[in-house]
Design an enzyme around this catalytic site. Sequence first.
Site, short mmCIF file in Angstrom:
data_model
loop_
_atom_site.label_atom_id
_atom_site.label_comp_id
_atom_site.label_asym_id
_atom_site.label_seq_id
_atom_site.Cartn_x
_atom_site.Cartn_y
_atom_site.Cartn_z
N LYS A 52 -2.97 2.56 7.95
CA LYS A 52 -2.16 3.44 6.28
C LYS A 52 -2.85 4.58 6.10
CE LYS A 52 -3.72 -0.90 5.77
NZ LYS A 52 -4.26 -1.04 7.00
N ARG A 108 -0.79 -8.11 0.76
CA ARG A 108 -1.23 -8.95 1.78
C ARG A 108 -1.36 -10.46 2.39
NH1 ARG A 108 -5.47 -4.86 2.94
NH2 ARG A 108 -7.04 -5.11 4.35
N ARG A 141 -14.65 5.39 12.69
CA ARG A 141 -14.02 5.51 11.25
C ARG A 141 -14.94 6.64 10.42
NH1 ARG A 141 -10.38 2.22 7.49
NH2 ARG A 141 -11.65 1.13 8.48
N ARG A 163 -18.30 2.80 6.13
CA ARG A 163 -17.95 1.75 5.94
C ARG A 163 -18.61 0.47 6.34
NH1 ARG A 163 -11.21 1.42 4.83
NH2 ARG A 163 -11.88 -1.05 5.45
N ARG A 223 -11.70 -9.64 9.81
CA ARG A 223 -10.48 -8.90 9.48
C ARG A 223 -9.63 -9.36 10.32
NH1 ARG A 223 -12.75 -2.78 8.80
NH2 ARG A 223 -10.60 -2.03 7.99
P1 AP5 Z 1 -6.68 4.22 8.65
O1 AP5 Z 1 -5.49 5.37 8.34
O2 AP5 Z 1 -8.09 4.89 7.83
O3 AP5 Z 1 -6.63 3.54 8.28
P2 AP5 Z 1 -5.54 1.46 7.44
O4 AP5 Z 1 -4.77 1.26 8.70
O5 AP5 Z 1 -6.21 2.28 6.45
O6 AP5 Z 1 -7.11 0.54 7.49
P3 AP5 Z 1 -7.78 0.26 7.32
O7 AP5 Z 1 -9.30 -0.86 7.81
O8 AP5 Z 1 -8.14 0.82 6.24
O9 AP5 Z 1 -7.24 -1.34 6.44
P4 AP5 Z 1 -7.76 -2.58 5.47
O10 AP5 Z 1 -6.23 -2.79 5.42
O11 AP5 Z 1 -7.76 -2.73 6.85
O12 AP5 Z 1 -8.36 -1.87 5.16
P5 AP5 Z 1 -7.94 -2.43 3.48
O13 AP5 Z 1 -9.57 -0.59 2.76
O14 AP5 Z 1 -7.18 -2.24 3.10
O15 AP5 Z 1 -7.44 5.37 10.05
C1 AP5 Z 1 -8.20 4.50 10.82
C2 AP5 Z 1 -8.89 5.21 11.23
O16 AP5 Z 1 -8.05 5.43 13.32
C3 AP5 Z 1 -9.13 6.97 10.77
O17 AP5 Z 1 -11.14 7.24 11.64
C4 AP5 Z 1 -8.56 7.48 11.81
O18 AP5 Z 1 -9.19 8.76 11.63
C5 AP5 Z 1 -8.07 6.76 13.21
N1 AP5 Z 1 -6.57 7.12 12.93
C6 AP5 Z 1 -5.56 7.04 12.04
N2 AP5 Z 1 -4.79 7.17 12.36
C7 AP5 Z 1 -4.64 7.59 13.62
C8 AP5 Z 1 -3.43 7.47 14.71
N3 AP5 Z 1 -2.81 7.78 15.01
N4 AP5 Z 1 -4.64 7.60 16.22
C9 AP5 Z 1 -5.90 7.92 16.20
N5 AP5 Z 1 -6.59 7.52 15.39
C10 AP5 Z 1 -6.23 7.53 14.12
O19 AP5 Z 1 -9.12 -3.09 2.71
C11 AP5 Z 1 -10.50 -3.52 2.84
C12 AP5 Z 1 -10.90 -4.79 2.61
O20 AP5 Z 1 -10.48 -4.89 1.14
C13 AP5 Z 1 -10.08 -5.97 2.93
O21 AP5 Z 1 -10.80 -6.93 4.30
C14 AP5 Z 1 -9.92 -6.77 2.09
O22 AP5 Z 1 -11.67 -7.99 2.55
C15 AP5 Z 1 -10.02 -6.50 0.37
N6 AP5 Z 1 -8.61 -6.45 0.28
C16 AP5 Z 1 -8.21 -5.08 0.03
N7 AP5 Z 1 -7.11 -5.36 0.24
C17 AP5 Z 1 -6.49 -6.15 0.25
C18 AP5 Z 1 -5.62 -7.02 -0.73
N8 AP5 Z 1 -4.41 -6.74 -1.05
N9 AP5 Z 1 -5.58 -8.94 -0.46
C19 AP5 Z 1 -7.42 -9.58 -0.84
N10 AP5 Z 1 -8.02 -8.32 -0.05
C20 AP5 Z 1 -8.03 -6.75 0.02
MG MG Z 2 -7.05 2.14 4.84
#
Ligand code: AP5
Ligand code: MG
Length: 217
Positions: free
Chosen positions: A14, A87, A126, A161, A172
Amino acid sequence: MIVHILLGPPGCGKGTTAKQLVGEFALTHLSTGDILRDAVSKGTEIGLRAKAIMAAGKLVDDDTVNGLVFARLRDETQDVLFDGYPRTLQQAEALGTFLSTQGIETGFVINIEVPESVLEARVVGRRVCSNSDCGAIYHLQNKPPKVANVCDKCGSSLKHRADDSSEAFKSRMVEFNATFQPMAAYYRGGKQYRRVDGNRTPDQVFVTLSQFFKENA
Ligand code: AP5
Ligand code: MG
């Protein structure tokens, strides 16, 4: 103003795709994970509450997240690309109510699908730029920086992270599997709901998503 939404599990890409899209189209990237991590690093009241929850891979409560998002939307003039929000079904419903009272349209809802078996390695490997204004995303194997531990774009150091351990990843995924289907069902069947194969290179995923926005322009 239009609000577009990127959905999908931890590590599906994402953030990577959103950063590419905002470089190409007039969109503001709103990642609730980034907003919450910023609150944690600044030690705000919300950050202090969210820190342990996030590190354990649990979800922050709906009212807190909705409040943060609605405050940002009130100040926004450009179309928005959500990453990691909504979410839960409660967040999707609350967002729907907020958007209709503000006369804001929902645009694309893009579900990036990646098999669970490849996600853990993406997350554990990552590294992200420690400068929150940059936030560039790397991967030790898939997208290493040119110089180890240094951001190609801004020269800041890279960090791992707090929730990118195997243990937090498992938690997660438990949260994701418990909340995703009811939330996605809220959008499924909508005219602009799209499923995208995220188990391809980042550039291939970006090309597919760019096409949606180009056709819509
Ligand atoms: P990346 O692009 O960083 O993936 P992502 O989908 O953004 O993954 P996240 O881990 O950030 O998602 P998340 O939803 O768990 O975390 P968030 O920050 O939203 O890519 C990941 C890795 O893969 C990178 O190293 C990249 O280089 C590699 N990659 C990317 N695309 C690739 C491809 N096509 N092929 C190969 N490699 C690839 O949330 C974190 C925390 O915040 C949650 O756990 C929760 O505690 C809180 N939170 C956030 N939003 C909410 C909400 N709406 N409600 C409640 N709590 C929330
Ligand atoms: Mg992300």
